[in-house]
Design a protein around this motif. Structure first.
Motif, PDB file in Angstrom:
ATOM      1  N   ALA A 201      64.013   9.389 -15.378  1.00 46.37           N
ATOM      2  CA  ALA A 201      63.161   9.002 -16.505  1.00 46.37           C
ATOM      3  C   ALA A 201      63.283   7.508 -16.768  1.00 46.37           C
ATOM      4  O   ALA A 201      62.280   6.812 -16.949  1.00 46.37           O
ATOM      5  CB  ALA A 201      63.534   9.792 -17.758  1.00 46.37           C
ATOM      6  N   GLY A 202      64.500   7.008 -16.766  1.00 47.29           N
ATOM      7  CA  GLY A 202      64.727   5.594 -17.016  1.00 47.29           C
ATOM      8  C   GLY A 202      64.073   4.701 -15.980  1.00 47.29           C
ATOM      9  O   GLY A 202      63.439   3.694 -16.312  1.00 47.29           O
ATOM     10  N   GLU A 203      64.205   5.083 -14.721  1.00 44.82           N
ATOM     11  CA  GLU A 203      63.600   4.289 -13.647  1.00 44.82           C
ATOM     12  C   GLU A 203      62.075   4.316 -13.720  1.00 44.82           C
ATOM     13  O   GLU A 203      61.414   3.299 -13.530  1.00 44.82           O
ATOM     14  CB  GLU A 203      64.077   4.785 -12.284  1.00 44.82           C
ATOM     15  CG  GLU A 203      65.503   4.412 -11.960  1.00 44.82           C
ATOM     16  CD  GLU A 203      65.726   2.905 -11.957  1.00 44.82           C
ATOM     17  OE1 GLU A 203      64.918   2.159 -11.348  1.00 44.82           O
ATOM     18  OE2 GLU A 203      66.705   2.455 -12.580  1.00 44.82           O
ATOM     19  N   ALA A 204      61.515   5.482 -14.011  1.00 37.88           N
ATOM     20  CA  ALA A 204      60.054   5.600 -14.106  1.00 37.88           C
ATOM     21  C   ALA A 204      59.524   4.806 -15.288  1.00 37.88           C
ATOM     22  O   ALA A 204      58.513   4.093 -15.169  1.00 37.88           O
ATOM     23  CB  ALA A 204      59.658   7.073 -14.234  1.00 37.88           C
ATOM     24  N   ILE A 205      60.210   4.892 -16.418  1.00 39.24           N
ATOM     25  CA  ILE A 205      59.790   4.142 -17.604  1.00 39.24           C
ATOM     26  C   ILE A 205      59.895   2.645 -17.343  1.00 39.24           C
ATOM     27  O   ILE A 205      59.000   1.872 -17.692  1.00 39.24           O
ATOM     28  CB  ILE A 205      60.641   4.556 -18.819  1.00 39.24           C
ATOM     29  CG1 ILE A 205      60.289   5.979 -19.240  1.00 39.24           C
ATOM     30  CG2 ILE A 205      60.459   3.588 -19.979  1.00 39.24           C
ATOM     31  CD1 ILE A 205      61.258   6.589 -20.240  1.00 39.24           C
ATOM     32  N   ARG A 206      60.975   2.237 -16.719  1.00 38.02           N
ATOM     33  CA  ARG A 206      61.165   0.810 -16.413  1.00 38.02           C
ATOM     34  C   ARG A 206      60.069   0.302 -15.475  1.00 38.02           C
ATOM     35  O   ARG A 206      59.532  -0.788 -15.669  1.00 38.02           O
ATOM     36  CB  ARG A 206      62.539   0.595 -15.786  1.00 38.02           C
ATOM     37  CG  ARG A 206      62.893  -0.858 -15.536  1.00 38.02           C
ATOM     38  CD  ARG A 206      64.297  -0.961 -14.956  1.00 38.02           C
ATOM     39  NE  ARG A 206      64.860  -2.254 -14.873  1.00 38.02           N
ATOM     40  CZ  ARG A 206      64.382  -3.301 -14.247  1.00 38.02           C
ATOM     41  NH1 ARG A 206      63.229  -3.215 -13.643  1.00 38.02           N
ATOM     42  NH2 ARG A 206      65.002  -4.445 -14.210  1.00 38.02           N
ATOM     43  N   ALA A 207      59.749   1.085 -14.463  1.00 34.76           N
ATOM     44  CA  ALA A 207      58.702   0.674 -13.514  1.00 34.76           C
ATOM     45  C   ALA A 207      57.374   0.459 -14.229  1.00 34.76           C
ATOM     46  O   ALA A 207      56.684  -0.537 -13.987  1.00 34.76           O
ATOM     47  CB  ALA A 207      58.561   1.717 -12.404  1.00 34.76           C
ATOM     48  N   VAL A 208      57.033   1.388 -15.112  1.00 35.94           N
ATOM     49  CA  VAL A 208      55.782   1.251 -15.859  1.00 35.94           C
ATOM     50  C   VAL A 208      55.837   0.022 -16.760  1.00 35.94           C
ATOM     51  O   VAL A 208      54.874  -0.738 -16.851  1.00 35.94           O
ATOM     52  CB  VAL A 208      55.484   2.520 -16.686  1.00 35.94           C
ATOM     53  CG1 VAL A 208      54.289   2.310 -17.603  1.00 35.94           C
ATOM     54  CG2 VAL A 208      55.248   3.711 -15.764  1.00 35.94           C
ATOM     55  N   SER A 209      56.976  -0.209 -17.398  1.00 38.27           N
ATOM     56  CA  SER A 209      57.092  -1.351 -18.307  1.00 38.27           C
ATOM     57  C   SER A 209      56.955  -2.673 -17.564  1.00 38.27           C
ATOM     58  O   SER A 209      56.558  -3.680 -18.149  1.00 38.27           O
ATOM     59  CB  SER A 209      58.422  -1.316 -19.053  1.00 38.27           C
ATOM     60  OG  SER A 209      59.493  -1.660 -18.181  1.00 38.27           O
TER      61      SER A 209
END
Length: 158
Positions: free
Chosen positions: A56-64
């Protein structure tokens, strides 16, 4: 014909001791097996939760950082990244098997991740001071839950 009661009594006592010893040994083996299965179940739940949180953290970071397809709002993409990580299901599984301290720490980490999600979904940038504070809180919560998980697994094997 006289019966030797001493021999019969000794044999009976010896048999009773043997039966009791066998029952105690079986009971101890059963307890070890139950404890081992419970530990493995918790280990799997802990691993699943931490993996889902990291995803979740990696996916959220990528989008950000701008890694998402055009046509969808950043808010929608961030929220979908969080949902598709499986973190909700992993948290619920953990809550079923973890001791209260681990459950509370895991939920605190989950709330921090959700707050980070909301922060980025609102359009804030990773370089913002507020984003940094949110990430630090998340890291602290991750460290706490990890330490409690390790302590739980170590205490169980001692």
């Amino acid at each position: 014909m006289r019966m030797d009661w001493g021999s019969a009594l000794s044999t009976s006592i010896g048999a009773a001791i043997g039966i009791v010893a066998t029952l105690v040994a079986d009971r101890n083996r059963w307890r070890r097996e139950v404890s081992s299965r419970a530990l493995e179940t918790r280990r799997e739940a802990y691993t699943e939760f931490m993996t889902a949180m990291n995803e979740a953290g990696e996916a959220i970071r990528a989008v950000s950082l701008g890694d998402h397809q055009g046509g969808m709002s950043r808010d929608s993409v961030v929220r979908e990244a969080f949902r598709s990580s499986g973190v909700h299901a992993a948290l619920e599984r953990l809550r079923l098997v973890a001791p209260p301290a681990v459950e509370a720490a895991a939920y605190a980490a989950f709330r921090s991740m959700r707050y980070l999600r909301d922060h980025y979904a609102a359009g804030r940038e990773p370089a913002d001071a507020e984003a940094h504070a949110v990430r630090m809180e998340l890291e602290d919560n991750f460290r706490t839950v990890r330490d409690l998980m390790r302590k739980d697994m170590t205490a169980t094997t001692d």
